[in-house]
Write a protein that holds these residues in place. Structure first.
Motif, mmCIF file in Angstrom:
data_model
loop_
_atom_site.group_PDB
_atom_site.id
_atom_site.type_symbol
_atom_site.label_atom_id
_atom_site.label_comp_id
_atom_site.label_asym_id
_atom_site.label_seq_id
_atom_site.Cartn_x
_atom_site.Cartn_y
_atom_site.Cartn_z
ATOM 1 N N ASN A 76 45.782 46.474 144.292
ATOM 2 C CA ASN A 76 44.713 45.481 144.261
ATOM 3 C C ASN A 76 43.892 45.648 142.986
ATOM 4 N N GLN A 77 43.114 44.634 142.660
ATOM 5 C CA GLN A 77 42.411 44.580 141.372
ATOM 6 C C GLN A 77 41.250 45.565 141.265
ATOM 7 N N TRP A 78 40.855 46.206 142.376
ATOM 8 C CA TRP A 78 39.703 47.101 142.350
ATOM 9 C C TRP A 78 40.090 48.564 142.187
ATOM 10 N N VAL A 79 41.379 48.825 142.031
ATOM 11 C CA VAL A 79 41.837 50.200 141.819
ATOM 12 C C VAL A 79 41.644 50.569 140.351
ATOM 13 N N ASP A 80 40.938 51.683 140.105
ATOM 14 C CA ASP A 80 40.784 52.188 138.739
ATOM 15 C C ASP A 80 41.895 53.167 138.381
ATOM 16 N N LEU A 81 42.269 54.011 139.323
ATOM 17 C CA LEU A 81 43.328 54.997 139.122
ATOM 18 C C LEU A 81 44.406 54.753 140.170
ATOM 19 N N GLY A 82 45.537 54.248 139.745
ATOM 20 C CA GLY A 82 46.587 53.893 140.689
ATOM 21 C C GLY A 82 47.869 54.676 140.442
ATOM 22 N N ILE A 83 48.508 55.093 141.522
ATOM 23 C CA ILE A 83 49.796 55.782 141.457
ATOM 24 C C ILE A 83 50.738 55.099 142.435
ATOM 25 N N ASN A 84 51.906 54.729 141.957
ATOM 26 C CA ASN A 84 52.896 54.111 142.834
ATOM 27 C C ASN A 84 53.961 55.123 143.230
ATOM 28 N N PHE A 85 54.293 55.158 144.517
ATOM 29 C CA PHE A 85 55.256 56.116 145.042
ATOM 30 C C PHE A 85 56.487 55.401 145.587
ATOM 31 N N ARG A 86 57.621 56.092 145.513
ATOM 32 C CA ARG A 86 58.841 55.628 146.175
ATOM 33 C C ARG A 86 58.890 56.122 147.616
ATOM 34 N N TYR A 87 58.362 57.332 147.847
ATOM 35 C CA TYR A 87 58.575 58.025 149.112
ATOM 36 C C TYR A 87 57.257 58.173 149.875
ATOM 37 N N PHE A 88 57.292 57.790 151.138
ATOM 38 C CA PHE A 88 56.097 57.851 151.973
ATOM 39 C C PHE A 88 55.536 59.263 152.065
ATOM 40 N N PHE A 89 56.424 60.261 152.224
ATOM 41 C CA PHE A 89 55.916 61.603 152.480
ATOM 42 C C PHE A 89 55.212 62.190 151.258
ATOM 43 N N ALA A 90 55.649 61.822 150.044
ATOM 44 C CA ALA A 90 54.948 62.282 148.846
ATOM 45 C C ALA A 90 53.570 61.634 148.771
ATOM 46 N N ARG A 91 53.521 60.352 149.058
ATOM 47 C CA ARG A 91 52.247 59.620 149.059
ATOM 48 C C ARG A 91 51.290 60.172 150.106
ATOM 49 N N LYS A 92 51.817 60.444 151.296
ATOM 50 C CA LYS A 92 50.959 60.932 152.384
ATOM 51 C C LYS A 92 50.394 62.312 152.084
ATOM 52 N N THR A 93 51.159 63.117 151.354
ATOM 53 C CA THR A 93 50.643 64.415 150.949
ATOM 54 C C THR A 93 49.404 64.253 150.079
ATOM 55 N N MET A 94 49.419 63.267 149.183
ATOM 56 C CA MET A 94 48.274 63.041 148.294
ATOM 57 C C MET A 94 47.043 62.580 149.071
ATOM 58 N N PHE A 95 47.247 61.777 150.102
ATOM 59 C CA PHE A 95 46.119 61.320 150.925
ATOM 60 C C PHE A 95 45.357 62.499 151.524
ATOM 61 N N VAL A 96 46.102 63.528 151.913
ATOM 62 C CA VAL A 96 45.480 64.659 152.591
ATOM 63 C C VAL A 96 45.023 65.735 151.604
ATOM 64 N N LYS A 97 45.869 66.026 150.622
ATOM 65 C CA LYS A 97 45.579 67.131 149.706
ATOM 66 C C LYS A 97 44.271 66.920 148.953
ATOM 67 N N TYR A 98 43.977 65.694 148.555
ATOM 68 C CA TYR A 98 42.821 65.450 147.700
ATOM 69 C C TYR A 98 41.651 64.805 148.438
ATOM 70 N N ALA A 99 41.677 64.825 149.749
ATOM 71 C CA ALA A 99 40.574 64.254 150.531
ATOM 72 C C ALA A 99 39.936 65.321 151.398
ATOM 73 N N GLN A 100 38.642 65.164 151.638
ATOM 74 C CA GLN A 100 37.912 66.058 152.544
ATOM 75 C C GLN A 100 37.622 65.403 153.888
ATOM 76 N N GLY A 101 38.176 64.223 154.111
ATOM 77 C CA GLY A 101 37.974 63.548 155.381
ATOM 78 C C GLY A 101 38.635 62.188 155.381
ATOM 79 N N PHE A 102 38.735 61.603 156.572
ATOM 80 C CA PHE A 102 39.304 60.267 156.755
ATOM 81 C C PHE A 102 38.267 59.358 157.392
ATOM 82 N N ILE A 103 38.185 58.143 156.885
ATOM 83 C CA ILE A 103 37.495 57.065 157.599
ATOM 84 C C ILE A 103 38.548 56.010 157.896
ATOM 85 N N VAL A 104 38.653 55.626 159.158
ATOM 86 C CA VAL A 104 39.737 54.745 159.589
ATOM 87 C C VAL A 104 39.155 53.478 160.182
#
Length: 308
Positions: A177-205
């Motif tokens: 989306n147009q509001w992303v300043d730093l974007g990374i595109n992944f092929r594999y879900f599990f690599a992407r999901k690792t980034m969601f957790v590794k660099y976050a201190q919490g989730f808002i859902v």
């Protein structure tokens, strides 16, 4: 001159000699050919074969040499479809992700439906969440897509914060989306999901579908199994989430599929400000788990909210 060995000069006895000679020649040639072939393509007599660090025995030893496989390409571009090549791609995704986000600082991952419409209540809630997280000094990480993800990224930009999008190859989405300043595109879900957790201190859902539920329950499992600590998970929208929480209580807990304490991993609120307050407190615990902040790392807080 020595005696000729041409069988034509010796009549029938020579023919017998011819047969013996041919047999011996064939035997020797076969043995030589077999020995040569075995040295290249068959395992040693003991049934052991080495391929780099691998030691293969019995049926597993009946494999083609690595160099032969490498040099004997079956078709154009065939190597990019092999598992070893995929491993390199997976490795590159982790390296790129780690490199891009290593200096991100404190962050919160925000999840919600890609189908949320601009101007809807959930969209505006996500904008407010992103803005308040940014104003609290937290980067905002989303899946980089439309809907609630776009809204949270938009709020992060409005709050002068860092707006991150972790995209995924899908047949039905249109990229970042147009509001992303730093974007990374992944092929594999599990690599992407690792980034969601590794660099976050919490989730808002926020309210969402299968992808949102997948991230939510994975986060719960990681906290419940103590793979991550002091990791608050806050759900926004009591009307949307309460039926799920009630089912967990009435079915999973009552039938012994999970413990009562595991419900403390979740908090359900309606106020974006309260959601941000809960994750900010949790992020502080995450950075300083031995500090004097309230709570024990289970996601509970004295600031309010409905326990999951």
């Amino acid at each position: 001159m020595g005696m000729s060995t041409d069988p034509q000069h010796h009549g029938e006895p020579a023919a017998a000699g011819q047969t013996a000679g041919q047999t011996a020649g064939k035997t020797a040639g076969t043995a030589a050919g077999k020995t040569s072939a075995e040295s290249r393509d068959t395992p040693p007599p003991a049934g052991i074969r080495h391929k780099g660090p691998l030691e293969l025995r019995r049926k597993a030893a009946k494999v083609t040499m690595s160099d032969r496989t490498l040099l004997d390409t079956k078709g154009p571009g065939q190597f990019v479809h092999t598992d070893p090549w995929r491993v390199l791609r997976i490795q590159s995704e982790f390296v790129e992700g780690f490199g891009a986000l290593a200096d991100l600082g404190p962050a919160v991952s925000v999840f919600g439906s890609a189908r949320t419409l601009p101007g809807s209540l959930n969209y505006e809630l996500a904008v407010e969440v992103g803005r308040q997280l940014a104003e609290a000094g937290l980067a905002v990480i989303t899946g980089g897509g439309p809907g609630s993800m776009e809204a949270a990224n938009k709020g992060a930009v409005q709050g002068n914060g860092v707006s991150v999008g972790l995209g995924i190859e899908l047949p039905f989405e249109q990229g970042m989306n147009q509001w992303v300043d730093l974007g990374i595109n992944f092929r594999y879900f599990f690599a992407r999901k690792t980034m969601f957790v590794k660099y976050a201190q919490g989730f808002i859902v926020l309210p969402g579908g299968l992808g949102t539920l997948d991230e939510l329950f994975e986060a719960m499992v990681l906290v419940q199994t103590r793979k991550v600590t002091s990791f608050p998970i806050v759900l926004i929208g009591t009307a949307f989430w309460s039926p799920m929480v009630e089912w967990i209580q009435s079915t999973l807990v009552s039938e012994g599929m999970m413990s009562e304490e595991d419900l403390d991993l979740l908090q359900v609120v309606d106020d974006p400000a309260l959601a941000v307050e809960l994750v900010v407190e949790g992020a502080a615990r995450h950075r300083n788990p031995n500090g004097s902040g309230s709570g024990n790392g289970s996601g509970t807080s004295s600031t309010g909210g409905t326990r999951g």
